[in-house]
Design a protein around this motif. Structure first.
Motif, short mmCIF file in Angstrom:
data_model
loop_
_atom_site.label_atom_id
_atom_site.label_comp_id
_atom_site.label_asym_id
_atom_site.label_seq_id
_atom_site.Cartn_x
_atom_site.Cartn_y
_atom_site.Cartn_z
N ASN A 132 15.16 -13.49 -2.29
CA ASN A 132 14.81 -12.26 -1.57
C ASN A 132 13.32 -11.95 -1.62
O ASN A 132 12.84 -11.11 -0.87
N VAL A 133 12.57 -12.59 -2.53
CA VAL A 133 11.16 -12.26 -2.73
C VAL A 133 10.31 -13.03 -1.73
O VAL A 133 10.35 -14.25 -1.66
N ARG A 134 9.55 -12.28 -0.95
CA ARG A 134 8.65 -12.88 0.03
C ARG A 134 7.26 -13.10 -0.57
O ARG A 134 6.66 -14.14 -0.41
N GLU A 135 6.76 -12.07 -1.24
CA GLU A 135 5.45 -12.18 -1.89
C GLU A 135 5.22 -10.98 -2.81
O GLU A 135 5.97 -10.01 -2.77
N ILE A 136 4.18 -11.08 -3.62
CA ILE A 136 3.78 -10.00 -4.52
C ILE A 136 2.34 -9.68 -4.17
O ILE A 136 1.50 -10.56 -4.11
N ILE A 137 2.09 -8.38 -3.91
CA ILE A 137 0.74 -7.98 -3.51
C ILE A 137 0.23 -6.89 -4.45
O ILE A 137 1.00 -6.21 -5.12
N GLU A 138 -1.07 -6.74 -4.45
CA GLU A 138 -1.73 -5.71 -5.25
C GLU A 138 -1.31 -4.33 -4.74
O GLU A 138 -1.15 -4.11 -3.54
N TYR A 139 -1.13 -3.39 -5.68
CA TYR A 139 -0.82 -2.02 -5.28
C TYR A 139 -2.03 -1.43 -4.59
O TYR A 139 -3.16 -1.55 -5.08
N GLY A 140 -1.83 -0.84 -3.45
CA GLY A 140 -2.93 -0.27 -2.68
C GLY A 140 -2.51 1.00 -1.98
O GLY A 140 -1.47 1.58 -2.26
N ARG A 141 -3.31 1.39 -1.03
CA ARG A 141 -3.09 2.63 -0.29
C ARG A 141 -1.84 2.55 0.56
O ARG A 141 -1.63 1.60 1.29
N LEU A 142 -1.03 3.60 0.46
CA LEU A 142 0.19 3.73 1.26
C LEU A 142 0.01 4.87 2.25
O LEU A 142 -0.66 5.86 1.96
N THR A 143 0.60 4.74 3.43
CA THR A 143 0.60 5.82 4.41
C THR A 143 1.92 6.56 4.28
O THR A 143 2.98 5.99 4.52
N PRO A 144 1.87 7.84 3.86
CA PRO A 144 3.12 8.58 3.69
C PRO A 144 3.79 8.86 5.04
O PRO A 144 3.13 9.01 6.05
N ILE A 145 5.12 8.96 5.01
CA ILE A 145 5.90 9.28 6.19
C ILE A 145 6.62 10.60 5.91
O ILE A 145 7.34 10.70 4.91
N PRO A 146 6.44 11.59 6.80
CA PRO A 146 7.08 12.89 6.55
C PRO A 146 8.61 12.80 6.58
O PRO A 146 9.18 11.95 7.25
N MET A 147 9.24 13.70 5.83
CA MET A 147 10.68 13.90 5.80
C MET A 147 11.48 12.71 5.29
O MET A 147 12.64 12.52 5.64
N MET A 148 10.86 11.90 4.47
CA MET A 148 11.57 10.80 3.81
C MET A 148 12.00 11.28 2.43
O MET A 148 11.39 12.17 1.86
N PRO A 149 13.03 10.66 1.86
CA PRO A 149 13.38 11.01 0.47
C PRO A 149 12.22 10.64 -0.45
O PRO A 149 11.41 9.78 -0.11
N PRO A 150 12.11 11.29 -1.61
CA PRO A 150 10.98 11.04 -2.52
C PRO A 150 10.85 9.58 -2.93
O PRO A 150 9.75 9.12 -3.24
N SER A 151 11.94 8.83 -2.93
CA SER A 151 11.86 7.43 -3.35
C SER A 151 11.17 6.54 -2.32
O SER A 151 10.77 5.43 -2.63
N VAL A 152 11.03 7.02 -1.08
CA VAL A 152 10.30 6.26 -0.06
C VAL A 152 8.87 6.77 -0.07
O VAL A 152 8.58 7.87 0.40
N LEU A 153 7.97 5.95 -0.62
CA LEU A 153 6.59 6.38 -0.82
C LEU A 153 5.76 6.37 0.45
O LEU A 153 4.77 7.08 0.56
N ARG A 198 -2.85 -0.77 -14.17
CA ARG A 198 -3.60 -1.94 -13.67
C ARG A 198 -2.69 -3.13 -13.37
O ARG A 198 -3.05 -4.00 -12.59
N ARG A 199 -1.49 -3.21 -13.96
CA ARG A 199 -0.55 -4.31 -13.68
C ARG A 199 0.44 -3.98 -12.57
O ARG A 199 1.27 -4.80 -12.21
N SER A 200 0.38 -2.74 -12.05
CA SER A 200 1.31 -2.34 -11.00
C SER A 200 1.08 -3.15 -9.73
O SER A 200 -0.06 -3.51 -9.42
N CYS A 201 2.17 -3.43 -9.05
CA CYS A 201 2.05 -4.18 -7.80
C CYS A 201 3.24 -3.84 -6.90
O CYS A 201 4.13 -3.08 -7.28
N ILE A 217 8.91 -2.83 -2.94
CA ILE A 217 9.19 -1.96 -4.08
C ILE A 217 7.97 -1.93 -4.99
O ILE A 217 7.31 -2.94 -5.18
N VAL A 218 7.67 -0.75 -5.50
CA VAL A 218 6.58 -0.60 -6.46
C VAL A 218 7.15 -0.85 -7.85
O VAL A 218 8.19 -0.28 -8.20
N VAL A 219 6.49 -1.71 -8.61
CA VAL A 219 6.91 -1.98 -9.98
C VAL A 219 5.71 -1.80 -10.91
O VAL A 219 4.57 -1.95 -10.48
N GLU A 220 5.99 -1.46 -12.16
CA GLU A 220 4.90 -1.27 -13.11
C GLU A 220 4.24 -2.58 -13.49
O GLU A 220 3.04 -2.63 -13.70
#
Length: 172
Positions: free
Chosen positions: A31-52, A80-83, A100-103
């Protein structure tokens, strides 16, 4: 190699292990396509809190979920290890790309079938349908996630549509 070795290797699955708080979880590497550095996310209104929010991944819009919040805990602690782990999940005849965001990502580990126990049964009021099983790695138990059920778009849509319905107790 002989046939016995080949068949043993075919039945052993590989899992990407990662940390959320003090717990270790794993998803199948298929299921894993790739692992990328944690960066800026664009929030989407009216999503549950778990959808960043969403990210732009090579021209495609990819929704990003916080598994800690999805599992009923607080926000994932970004360090610093979050991705972001980019996953592909089958939805009927199509594949959905989500993140998914992981620590921290730990390692890719092989877990033979004899080291996988079924998901625990907590009774009918506690959901375990998103747990594929419990893997044993170096004497420790790791929750093997059925990522298609964890990231269910139907459930996310329902939560988004009903998140402001006080009768359901989902008000955020």
């Amino acid at each position: 190699m002989n046939r016995f070795t080949d068949s043993n290797q075919a039945s052993t699955e590989q899992y990407l292990t990662f940390s959320l708080g003090s717990e270790t979880f794993a998803v199948g590497t298929s299921n894993v396509r790739e692992i990328i550095e944690y960066g800026r996310l664009t929030p989407i209104p009216m999503m549950p809190p778990s959808v960043l929010g969403v990210i732009n991944l090579r021209g495609g819009v990819v929704p990003i979920m916080d598994l800690c919040q999805r599992f009923g805990g607080g926000q994932t602690q970004i360090g610093r290890r979050s991705c972001i782990v980019i996953l592909e999940v089958e939805r009927g005849q199509q594949r959905q790309t989500m993140g998914i965001v992981v620590e921290a990502v730990n390692a890719v580990r092989e877990i033979p079938p004899h080291d996988v126990e079924p998901a625990p049964d907590f009774g009918s009021h506690i959901r375990t349908d998103f747990i594929r099983g419990m893997g044993k790695i170096d004497g420790e138990l790791v929750v093997l996630l059925d990522i298609g059920r964890v990231l269910s778009l139907e459930e996310m849509r329902w939560l988004a549509e009903n998140s402001h319905n006080p009768e359901l107790g989902l008000a955020s």
